[in-house]
Structure formats: structure tokens, C-alpha cells
Write a protein that holds these residues in place. Structure first.
Motif, PDB file in Angstrom:
ATOM      1  N   HIS A 398     -35.047 -49.964   8.316  1.00 31.51           N
ATOM      2  CA  HIS A 398     -35.335 -50.212   6.896  1.00 31.51           C
ATOM      3  C   HIS A 398     -34.345 -49.451   6.017  1.00 31.51           C
ATOM      4  CE1 HIS A 398     -38.961 -50.933   9.207  1.00 31.51           C
ATOM      5  NE2 HIS A 398     -39.345 -51.771   8.270  1.00 31.51           N
ATOM      6  N   THR A 399     -34.153 -48.187   6.364  1.00 30.62           N
ATOM      7  CA  THR A 399     -33.190 -47.368   5.639  1.00 30.62           C
ATOM      8  C   THR A 399     -31.788 -47.958   5.793  1.00 30.62           C
ATOM      9  OG1 THR A 399     -34.599 -45.485   6.169  1.00 30.62           O
ATOM     10  CG2 THR A 399     -32.395 -44.991   5.335  1.00 30.62           C
ATOM     11  N   ALA A 400     -31.523 -48.540   6.968  1.00 29.05           N
ATOM     12  CA  ALA A 400     -30.201 -49.140   7.215  1.00 29.05           C
ATOM     13  C   ALA A 400     -29.984 -50.378   6.345  1.00 29.05           C
ATOM     14  CB  ALA A 400     -30.041 -49.493   8.692  1.00 29.05           C
ATOM     15  N   VAL A 401     -31.033 -51.121   6.058  1.00 28.78           N
ATOM     16  CA  VAL A 401     -30.906 -52.249   5.126  1.00 28.78           C
ATOM     17  C   VAL A 401     -30.409 -51.712   3.785  1.00 28.78           C
ATOM     18  CG1 VAL A 401     -32.189 -53.965   3.758  1.00 28.78           C
ATOM     19  CG2 VAL A 401     -32.691 -53.713   6.197  1.00 28.78           C
ATOM     20  N   ALA A 402     -30.999 -50.611   3.342  1.00 31.81           N
ATOM     21  CA  ALA A 402     -30.608 -50.022   2.060  1.00 31.81           C
ATOM     22  C   ALA A 402     -29.178 -49.495   2.105  1.00 31.81           C
ATOM     23  CB  ALA A 402     -31.577 -48.900   1.684  1.00 31.81           C
TER      24      ALA A 402
END
Ligand SMILES: *Cc1c(COP(=O)(O)O)cnc(C)c1O
Length: 494
Positions: A398-402
Motif C-alpha cells: 500500500h505504501t509502495a502504491v503511494a
């Protein structure tokens, strides 16, 4: 008394904060919103001297005006304590040329803990204030993280029970294990044959079913919500954006008053809305960067002005963002419609009948503070690997999407304003996706073997939340159809 909260679909329904928290959802499925956000009148340089709890009081007391100082401080101090494995509560760390705000140091290692560790205290305090003698029944739909965080928050809290519905095939193995091993005696967990939107719609339907409500009322129960449709979730989430800012101030990265960019991996639009509310309170924000995964309804909305949920639901490696109906966007729509409940209700009616709506050009202009983009699964995996290769820091999908969307934003705009990326989950919660992104040859390894590998690679100790489920027995085995949700809830309350 201070200001009141108003129903986004019914302009005459106005109630104080404590009642909005108790009810969760307004009538006609409307959401409670503040008409105006009060300005923060304490200077940033003063706020920068406070710890998380002190700051939480300053921010929350301005939004929850019918709570006394004593009540609010009791809630804050009970929530933000040793349950968090970092004394900062939400530490800001520097990697990948930017800052990650780690929001996953609570009990269930996702950012949902930030609000759900305080919500039970706010709710039971609100019940006392309003002399409510019914038992509170929390109904929750989860895309994976809210469920366990809400279970952990409400487990064995006197005067409450909690039921959680999750998409049986739509959560990570560790997310599921965390929920079905919950031991709280007042808890109930069921998987449904459907996706998150089905779960959320089913829950909203139960909320607005007058027959069900009356039946339960007679039995001494009252529904409320732990989803981000409850304003009691959003207000505590405003705090950590202020905290990120004051940490940047204290480390000398910015001067008081400098603007920052905030990047949020988004699903139900709750977390980014809290950042927007913080900016309306006076936090200096340049752009709010809304990062989506392959379910990119929000990206399409910000670029075209049309919200269209008529598309395939894609199961991705960031399941907590697999959502096509972002409930909290309604709060933004209401605002850009000039706080007009009628206009908003008409658009939401269109959404439920045709699956889409388009905002006017005038409304679209109000969205210029937001930037939207999306990252597909390959890009997410490549980003996890790239960030790891730089200095060994491991981020969750999820953080990687950001992080991926922030890279796109910088490339597209050249904007180098200091940024904060909301880091919404520990990589330990999505071990399989994370480890195979770093090393595809690990595909055939068992889940807990991957957990041990992750510890070796990152040097970050395995969180207690993961140790707890290694050998925990499965206590919740219910799986039901979407149509059976109500029956299942009635049985749980018998
Ligand atoms: C819930 C969740 C999100 C999405 O947050 P919203 O407030 O629903 O937009 C992102 N990442 C993780 C890990 C989550 O659990």
C-alpha cells in the motif's frame, strides 16, 4: 457547545460530535460533516514542542467540542500508550529521498490502529454523556485492516459488541488469520462471498433498515460504525498530519509556515480526507496526492470529474485499497457543492442508481488541491524492490502504491516541495507480496518462513501482532452469502 455536525444528505439533521460518533451514519445513509473546520489558534512552533498526546488534544478538542477536557484527555491517554511499539506513536523516517510517516506501530500493525485505539473510548464516553443505556453493536465491513483493528479496539469493552464482515477471497492470509483468531468474548467475524463493496453496502443497508433497528432496540441494542464513515475515525486521523509537520519542523527540514505535500495510498478516501481537514484547520499543505491501485476510480474522478464505478473489481496486492465505492468522497463532494445537502444527495442517488455521476466544472475547480494517479501491480513490486535496494528499507504494497505515485508526480510536475508519504501498513502484514517483489524465487515458501526471511533482510524485529497468530487457534469459522448478513447478525445478538 461549539459547532455541530450536519448530515450530508439532510440539511436539518444537525447534532453534536458525541452523538455523531454514537450514531456513525446519518439518516438516508448520509454522513456527518462539520460545516466549517475551526482554525488551529496555537502557533506551529508551540505545537512542535508537544508529544503525540499533547498534539492530539489540541487538534481533537477543536473538532469534538462537546467533550470536556477531562473526557478527551482520558480517551487520548488510554489510547496512545504502550500499545504502540514506538514511543513517538507515529515516527517519521527518511528514505527514498522523502519522508515516510509510519502509522503502523499499533496493535494490529496497520494505520487503522491510529483511530481505532481511541474510538472505543470516544464511543463509551459519548454513550455515558448522552445517557444511552443500550448496548452498542459495532457493525464493520473491512477490506482487511479495519476488521482486526476494530476487533482489537472493542474486544471485551463493557457495553459493546462487534461484528466484522470481510471478503472471504479478498484479504491477505495474514489479515484473515489475524481476524479469525480474535479471542474477545463480544466479537463475531464472518467471511462473505463477495467483495469489499458488497460487505460495505450490506452493512450500510442494515444501518438504514427501520425494522431491524426497532427489533434490536427492543432487545436493548443500538448499531454504530467503526468504519471511516464514522467521524470518530476521521478526527483522530487529522492528528498525525500535524505530527508529521512538527517532526519536520523539529528536524530543521522546514520552517514554520512552509508548505508540504502529503501522499496517501487511498481506498475509502478516509485517510486523505483527514489530511484535507487538517489543511482546512490551517496545516500548511501544498498538494494532496491521492494514490490508487488498479482500482483507479479516484484517479479517473480527479482527471475527468466523472466518478464511475461501472468496471471490474480487481484483486490486487494492496487489498485494503481494493474499493470501487469510496464512501468518504461524499464528504468532499458535499463541500465542493457548497455544503449543499440537496445537490449532494442527488449525486449520491445517481451513483446508487446508475453507478456514476459527474460534478460541474465549478465543483471540479475546487479540487485543484488534489492530484490523483495510480500504480499497477508490477510498478508496486518494482517500487518495493527499488526502495529496498537503495538502503534496505522495506515498505508494504500500500505504501509502495503511494511511493510509486509520488515518483510519477515529481516527474510530471517537477515539484520538489518536502513531502510526507503516509506509510499505512507494516510489511509484515503483506509478507508474501513484499518478499516475492524483492526476490521472486521465494514464491514457493510458506508464509511464516517468509516472515523469518523478512526479519533477516530488514533487521526489523517481527512485531508482536505476527508472533501472536503463529500458533493461535481459529475461533471464527462463519462464511456467508451477502444476503445472509442480516440473519447472521441477528443470530450473533440472540
Ligand atoms: C485502509 C487502508 C488504506 C486505505 O485508507 P482509506 O482511508 O480507506 O483511504 C490504505 N492502506 C492500508 C494498509 C489500509 O489498511
Amino acid at each position: 457547545m461549539g459547532f455541530l455536525y450536519r448530515n450530508t444528505r439532510k440539511k436539518d439533521e444537525v447534532i453534536p460530535a458525541s452523538q455523531a460518533i454514537l450514531q456513525g451514519l446519518g439518516s438516508d445513509s448520509g454522513l456527518f460533516v462539520p460545516d466549517e473546520i475551526p482554525a488551529m489558534d496555537v502557533p506551529l512552533t508551540e505545537l512542535a514542542k508537544m508529544d503525540y498526546r499533547g498534539l492530539a488534544y489540541e487538534v481533537m478538542s477543536r473538532m469534538l467540542t462537546d467533550f470536556t477536557e477531562e473526557e478527551l484527555k482520558y480517551c487520548i491517554n488510554s489510547a496512545y500508550d504502550e500499545k504502540f511499539d514506538d514511543t513517538k506513536i507515529a515516527p517519521l523516517v527518511k528514505h527514498h529521498g522523502t519522508h515516510f510517516l509510519e502509522l503502523f506501530h499499533g496493535k494490529t500493525i496497520a494505520f487503522k490502529d491510529m483511530a481505532l485505539s481511541i474510538l472505543p473510548y470516544l464511543m463509551t464516553t459519548a454513550a455515558k454523556k448522552n445517557k444511552m443505556d443500550h448496548e452498542i453493536v459495532i457493525l464493520t465491513a473491512t477490506s482487511g485492516d479495519t476488521g482486526k483493528a476494530a476487533l482489537a479496539g472493542f474486544a471485551d469493552v463493557p457495553g459493546t459488541r462487534i461484528a466484522v464482515f470481510y471478503p472471504k477471497s479478498g484479504v491477505s492470509p495474514i489479515q484473515e488469520k489475524q481476524m479469525v483468531t480474535e479471542r474477545g468474548k463480544n466479537t463475531f467475524v464472518a467471511g462473505i462471498h463477495g467483495n469489499f463493496d458488497d460487505a460495505q453496502t450490506g452493512v450500510k443497508k442494515m444501518f438504514s433498515d427501520p425494522v431491524l433497528r426497532e427489533d434490536l432496540d427492543r432487545q436493548g441494542f443500538r448499531f454504530s460504525s467503526a468504519n471511516s464513515i464514522n467521524i470518530g475515525r476521521l478526527v483522530p486521523q487529522m492528528v498525525y498530519y500535524y505530527y508529521a509537520y512538527t517532526q519536520l519542523l523539529n528536524s530543521g527540514e522546514i520552517q514554520a509556515g512552509d508548505k508540504i505535500n502529503i501522499v496517501v495510498p487511498t481506498g475509502n478516501f478516509g485517510n486523505i480526507l483527514a489530511a484535507y481537514y487538517a489543511s482546512l484547520m490551517g496545516l500548511p499543505v501544498n498538494r494532496l496526492i491521492c494514490a490508487s491501485n488498479d482500482n483507479k476510480v479516484l484517479y479517473d474522478f480527479f482527471t475527468t470529474g466523472t466518478y464511475d464505478r461501472n468496471r471490474d473489481f480487481i484483486l490486487t496486492t494492496s487489498p485494503s485499497m481494493d474499493i470501487l465505492i469510496s464512501s468518504n468522497l461524499e464528504r468532499l463532494i458535499y463541500r465542493i457543492a457548497g455544503n449543499d445537502a440537496e445537490k449532494n444527495a442527488a449525486l449520491m442517488k445517481e451513483l446508487s442508481e446508475t453507478g456514476k455521476y459527474t460534478v460541474t466544472d465549478e465543483m471540479k475547480k475546487e479540487l485543484s488541491r488534489f492530484y490523483g494517479n495510480f500504480a499497477d501491480m508490477d510498478t508496486v513490486a518494482a517500487t518495493i524492490k527499488a526502495v529496498y535496494d537503495e538502503d534496505g528499507y522495506i515498505i508494504d504494497p500500500h505504501t509502495a502504491v503511494a511511493a510509486a505515485v509520488y515518483d510519477m508526480y515529481k516527474k510530471e510536475t517537477g515539484d520538489e516541495t518536502p513531502a510526507v508519504i503516509a506509510s499505512t501498513a507494516s510489511p509484515y502484514k503483506f509478507t508474501r507480496s513484499v518478499m516475492t517483489a524483492i526476490d521472486p524465487s521465494l514464491q514457493s515458501e510458506e508464509d511464516f518462513a517468509l516472515v523469518d526471511k523478512l526479519e533477516q533482510l530488514s533487521g526489523v524485529k517481527i512485531p508482536q501482532a505476527i508472533e501472536d497468530i503463529r500458533s493461535a487457534p481459529v475461533l471464527h469459522k462463519t462464511v456467508c452469502e451477502i444476503e445472509e448478513m442480516e440473519t447472521v447478525v441477528r443470530n450473533f445478538l440472540k
